[in-house]
Design an enzyme around this catalytic site. Structure first.
Site, PDB file in Angstrom:
ATOM      1  N   LYS A   1       0.586  -1.177   0.010  1.00 38.20           N
ATOM      2  CA  LYS A   1       0.427  -0.396   0.040  1.00 38.20           C
ATOM      3  C   LYS A   1       1.235   1.314   0.272  1.00 38.20           C
ATOM      4  CE  LYS A   1      -4.360   2.165   2.685  1.00 38.20           C
ATOM      5  NZ  LYS A   1      -4.417   1.240   3.857  1.00 38.20           N
TER       6      LYS A   1
ATOM      7  N   SER B   1      -9.520  -0.224   7.192  1.00 33.10           N
ATOM      8  CA  SER B   1      -8.993  -0.251   5.971  1.00 33.10           C
ATOM      9  C   SER B   1      -7.988  -1.443   5.743  1.00 33.10           C
ATOM     10  CB  SER B   1      -8.075   0.935   6.491  1.00 33.10           C
ATOM     11  OG  SER B   1      -8.267   2.363   6.366  1.00 33.10           O
TER      12      SER B   1
ATOM     13  N   SER C   1     -10.121   2.203   3.335  1.00 28.43           N
ATOM     14  CA  SER C   1      -8.616   2.762   2.646  1.00 28.43           C
ATOM     15  C   SER C   1      -7.504   1.758   1.601  1.00 28.43           C
ATOM     16  CB  SER C   1      -7.965   3.719   2.870  1.00 28.43           C
ATOM     17  OG  SER C   1      -7.104   3.150   4.164  1.00 28.43           O
TER      18      SER C   1
END
Lengths: 100, 490
Positions: B79, B178, B154
């Site tokens: 990420k 997330s 997210s």
């Protein structure tokens, strides 16, 4: 409740600026969010202590010894403006319009 | 391309590498080709790093891959809020548009030491603030099952990349759901470990008392293999836990006979869609058939989790994000008059709206006159939420329920309504507030969209989660399904 003046004050604290239009939209959204936050008023917390962190760790110490890590050049690689190995920033005092 | 990540797993890839049926270089090339073709649909990546991938793969081949090197030569995505030396890291923000870190996050270092290959950086909501990956400066990511729907957030890029078969595994971060929510929305497995289990060194901070790095994969076993490698104490993160990391793979014996499972009544309430409830009830039946006992329990403060979370996470964020001032790195506004102007204009031009909302909320709830009423009150309710879990875990090994109230929603549907968007996280937030490990395992489909079963355990109970999720996966075999929007691609 949070009003437009409070939102503008908080923006100043947070070093953010908004246009009048943005301030209107943010005030409405902040009102909604604070209304949600106000649900916590109905919780009777009694003498419950606040929980700021969930590990049971306390006072984690380590030896204070220097280690060779990164060079000055590496640390300055992402600086937007630099001069002679130093970070360059504008004058702290207002230069007024049109001055370099 | 010759490697189809929708039909394989890390163990099979590892066997092929050890038996020289393939090489790390070949796997890296296959992965870059898969990203090249599939990312046109998903937009899961912000940065693809072919040079780094090729170099790390060549190093893995050069060193030789032995039977014990379970991750050597395996391509992995991170990420884009996990910093990577020499590879641009943006946190999906304009304010870090030009930021090239000069050191690696601990998880990146540990993956490299294990011989894993970094292929790129995945999309997210700016600074991990959001539940749909719509708050990215680099465009929306699309759900691998329905391209007009959000991938969740997210960690939406990591989830979509894994679900679409662009990579076999990706790391994400989870502050309020997330990892688990995007895993649920994309029909894959995602685990948020116990707070402190994985070092946060090099994770761009959002809510420091809540943030935790975890893993997204299609298969439970793959997740255990990756977590094994990245978990454990780190001198650079004083909140990382000193406890030894158990052998997670040893827990995957398929046997959950006698497992004591609790299902909170609050997790099947009216806010949860009927279709989701049906899938979860069926999943609970499966767990019973596997020999677990299941009782209904209560977590009475669940409904206060969302306001509690948004006050605490935003307060921590407003403090953490003070460092973005346009001086030492990142975006600096042009034509500024003085130093104050650098701060205000760089921040106002560099942050997106959701980040600004959270900074404002946090600054307000920490400000003089409001601290006790908001931040401190939330910290007390947080304690009650943790107590709820402690009470249930006195009698149970695991708590299960849906990961999300609904399956993936349409892109654009909730983006202008922050409170509705926040409520979407009600079932995932409690685990972060309490610091306990939690995961989402695919449980079935509703109208063609995946639904996740959430599994929560007591602190450091990751092995219990892996054991149960693995037994469940062996029964459902959900991983055999190809995401709808990816059919015909291979």
């Amino acid at each position: 409740m949070i009003d437009r003046d409070q939102v503008a004050h908080v923006a100043g604290l947070a070093k953010l600026q908004f246009t009048d239009q943005e301030l209107t939209a943010f005030t409405k959204q902040m009102e909604d969010i604070m209304a949600m936050a106000d649900q916590l008023n109905e919780v009777d917390v009694g003498d419950t202590t606040p929980l700021y962190q969930v590990t049971d760790l306390k006072n984690v110490f380590r030896e204070d010894k220097p280690v060779l890590w990164q060079t000055r050049d590496q640390l300055l690689e992402n600086v937007p403006e630099k001069q002679n190995g130093l970070i360059k920033v504008p004058s702290i005092l207002d230069n007024g319009e049109g001055e370099a | 391309m010759s490697t189809d990540y929708l039909k394989t797993d890390i163990t099979s890839l590892h066997d092929d590498l050890v038996n020289k049926k393939t090489t790390a270089a070949q796997l890296a090339a296959d992965t870059l080709a898969a990203i090249d073709s599939k990312d046109k649909k998903t937009n899961a990546f912000i940065t693809v790093a072919p040079e780094v991938a090729e170099k790390q793969a060549a190093a893995a081949d050069e060193k030789g891959i032995g039977a014990a090197d379970t991750l050597a030569g395996i391509p992995i995505a991170l990420k884009d809020n996990i910093i990577t030396n020499g590879v641009k890291t943006t946190a999906a923000s304009k304010i870090l548009n030009n930021f090239i870190p000069v050191y690696d996050a601990t998880v990146a270092t540990r993956l490299q030491q294990a011989g894993a290959v970094l292929v790129g950086k995945t999309n997210l909501d700016e600074f991990a603030m959001g539940s749909s990956t719509e708050n990215s400066h680099y465009g929306n990511t699309h759900n691998a099952w329905a391209l007009d729907r959000v991938p969740g957030g997210s960690s939406g890029g990591s989830a979509a990349a894994v679900a679409a078969g662009e990579v076999v595994a990706a790391l994400g971060s989870d502050t309020g759901g997330s990892i688990r929510q995007p895993a649920a929305f994309n029909g894959i497995f995602g685990i948020k470990p116990t707070y402190g289990r994985v070092s946060r060194w090099g994770l761009i901070a959002f809510g420091s008392s809540l943030d935790q790095i975890g893993v997204l994969t299609r298969r439970v076993k793959d997740s255990a293999i990756v977590l094994q490698q990245i978990a454990g104490h780190d001198d650079n993160d004083d909140t990382s836990l000193p406890d030894p990391v158990p052998d997670y793979l040893a827990a995957l014996d398929g046997n959950i006979k006698g497992m004591r499972i609790a299902i909170p009544e609050e997790y099947l309430g009216e806010g949860v869609a009927q279709g989701v409830r049906d899938v979860i009830e069926k999943a609970v039946d499966t767990l019973k058939k596997l020999g677990a006992t299941v009782d209904t329990v209560s977590l009475p403060h669940t409904k206060y989790a969302v306001p509690t979370y948004y006050l605490i996470a935003s307060s921590e964020a407003s403090s953490n994000l003070q460092r973005f001032d346009g001086i030492r790195y990142g975006y600096r506004a042009e034509d500024v008059k003085n130093l104050e102007d650098v701060y205000v204009r760089s921040r106002s031009e560099g942050f997106g709206d959701e980040v600004k909302r959270r900074i404002m909320l946090g600054t307000f709830s920490l400000s003089a006159g409001f601290y006790d009423a908001y931040f401190n009150k939330a910290a007390k309710v947080r304690h009650l939420i943790q107590d709820d879990f402690t009470n249930v875990f006195a009698d149970y090994d695991l708590i299960v329920g849906p990961t999300t109230p609904t399956p993936a929603f349409k892109i654009g549907e909730k983006v202008d309504d922050p409170v509705t968007m926040y409520m979407n996280d009600i079932l995932t937030i409690p685990a972060n507030l309490a610091g306990i490990p939690a995961a989402s395992v695919p449980a079935g489909l509703v109208d063609g969209l995946p639904v996740g079963l959430q599994l929560m355990a007591k602190p450091l109970g990751e092995a219990t989660i892996f054991k149960t999720a693995d037994a469940f996966e062996r029964t459902t075999e959900f991983y055999k399904q190809v995401p709808t929007a990816m059919k015909g691609d291979n």
